[in-house]
Design an enzyme around this catalytic site. Structure first.
Site, mmCIF file in Angstrom:
data_model
loop_
_atom_site.group_PDB
_atom_site.id
_atom_site.type_symbol
_atom_site.label_atom_id
_atom_site.label_comp_id
_atom_site.label_asym_id
_atom_site.label_seq_id
_atom_site.Cartn_x
_atom_site.Cartn_y
_atom_site.Cartn_z
ATOM 1 N N LYS A 132 0.808 -1.200 -0.088
ATOM 2 C CA LYS A 132 0.103 0.060 0.032
ATOM 3 C C LYS A 132 0.991 1.394 -0.109
ATOM 4 O O LYS A 132 0.474 2.163 -0.491
ATOM 5 C CB LYS A 132 -1.009 0.259 1.396
ATOM 6 C CG LYS A 132 -2.010 -1.072 1.282
ATOM 7 C CD LYS A 132 -2.621 -1.345 2.712
ATOM 8 C CE LYS A 132 -3.651 -2.262 2.790
ATOM 9 N NZ LYS A 132 -4.270 -2.301 3.959
ATOM 10 N N TYR A 143 -5.356 -5.556 -6.651
ATOM 11 C CA TYR A 143 -5.081 -5.575 -5.309
ATOM 12 C C TYR A 143 -4.581 -6.647 -4.646
ATOM 13 O O TYR A 143 -3.488 -6.773 -3.929
ATOM 14 C CB TYR A 143 -6.456 -4.900 -4.420
ATOM 15 C CG TYR A 143 -6.367 -5.100 -3.062
ATOM 16 C CD1 TYR A 143 -5.899 -3.932 -2.277
ATOM 17 C CD2 TYR A 143 -6.563 -6.049 -2.262
ATOM 18 C CE1 TYR A 143 -5.447 -3.559 -1.059
ATOM 19 C CE2 TYR A 143 -6.589 -5.728 -0.893
ATOM 20 C CZ TYR A 143 -5.902 -4.616 -0.334
ATOM 21 O OH TYR A 143 -5.873 -4.429 1.055
#
Length: 310
Positions: free
Chosen positions: A68, A190
């Protein structure tokens, strides 16, 4: 200095041995549940080019939420401060996968490092990159000079097959107009980014630009402006350790990002970066031994006081 750093790492390596067995691996992701828990590695990269390592510092592991940090940097480079129209800059105070605040705050995640915020970041990048996994890998390969760096297909599939809560968050944010692409496509991207495999030495090297006013030492690339790097570090300090960010700021006092794969990468401004990995997690989802090792490093080195004084 070299002798001192080696001694600190050796001391920490010995001190952590009795801590094995006090945490548990991230068993809610089946592929991670099979990771051997009794592992520990620690690596330090200095802004002057020196490197130090101990234990399993060269073993590849799933970086998970540490990804992230790097996707956020890519999005910040891409759209700048426009990112704050879709994501906040405040600690959440809730678990990394909580949905509680999304309804009351109209689908705007608290920060880029909780799952909801990271999904929005991935949505932003999915609009720009047809192959986001390759864009992220190419960035990390440049930062580490590791052309073979890749993501693990088994871990990505395992995570994607169990990503029900993340999918719910994505659809929930889409209902508020804060999601552009299909949640399915974003979740595919993701899960691949979270399944990226790196070692402690590679992660310390990849993050060195945050300790060096945005300039990557190895490639000479100005990854971020000095001001942008300072702001990323501020967010890492306040939001980088899930709902334990306040405790980590108090105990360790460094900008850092944790991941449920057991890794933690930390920034010591003007001095260097540290990555520690041990798969057993505490109740908040952070590496139990990793948190202890970072705290001890700061106690032994005094680097926190030095970086603040510069």
């Amino acid at each position: 200095m070299s002798t001192s750093v080696d001694l600190w790492l050796a001391t920490i390596f010995e001190e952590v041995q009795p801590l094995f067995g006090k945490g548990r691996v991230a068993d809610y992701i089946p592929a991670l549940a099979r990771v051997e828990p009794n592992q520990f590695g620690m690596a330090i990269a200095m802004v002057d080019g020196r490197h130090y390592a101990v234990g399993d510092a060269h073993v590849l592991f799933s970086i998970q939420s540490i990804s992230k940090l790097f996707t956020f940097v890519l999005a910040l480079k891409l759209i700048g401060d426009d990112i704050w129209q879709r994501i906040g800059r405040e600690p959440s105070g809730n678990a990394f996968n909580s949905m509680v605040q999304l309804e009351t705050e109209h689908g705007i995640p608290r920060n880029p490092f909780i799952n909801a915020g990271a999904l929005v970041v991935t949505d932003i990048l999915t609009q720009r990159y047809a192959h986001l996994d390759l864009a992220l890998l190419n960035f990390l390969r440049r930062m580490t000079d590791s052309p073979d760096l890749n993501w693990n297909k088994e871990v990505a599939k395992s995570e994607r097959d169990t990503a029900h809560r993340n999918m719910a968050m994505a659809y929930f944010m889409k209902s508020f107009g804060n999601f552009v692409n299909s949640p399915e496509l974003v979740l595919d991207n993701y899960c691949r980014q979270c399944a990226t495999e790196m070692s402690c030495t590679q992660l310390a090297q990849a993050a060195i630009f945050l300790a060096n006013d945005g300039l990557d030492i190895g490639s000479g690339e100005q990854v971020l402006t000095s001001e942008a790097a300072r702001r990323v570090n501020a967010l890492l300090l306040t939001c980088g350790a899930y709902d334990a960010a306040g405790d980590y700021a108090y105990r360790i006092g460094l900008p850092l990002k944790t991941g449920v794969g057991g890794g933690i990468v930390a920034v010591i401004p003007n001095i260097g970066t540290v990555c520690v990995w041990s798969p057993e997690l505490d109740a908040k989802g952070n590496s139990l031994i990793g948190g202890y090792a970072l705290e001890r490093l700061m106690q032994l080195s005094g680097w926190g006081r030095m970086s603040l004084a510069m």
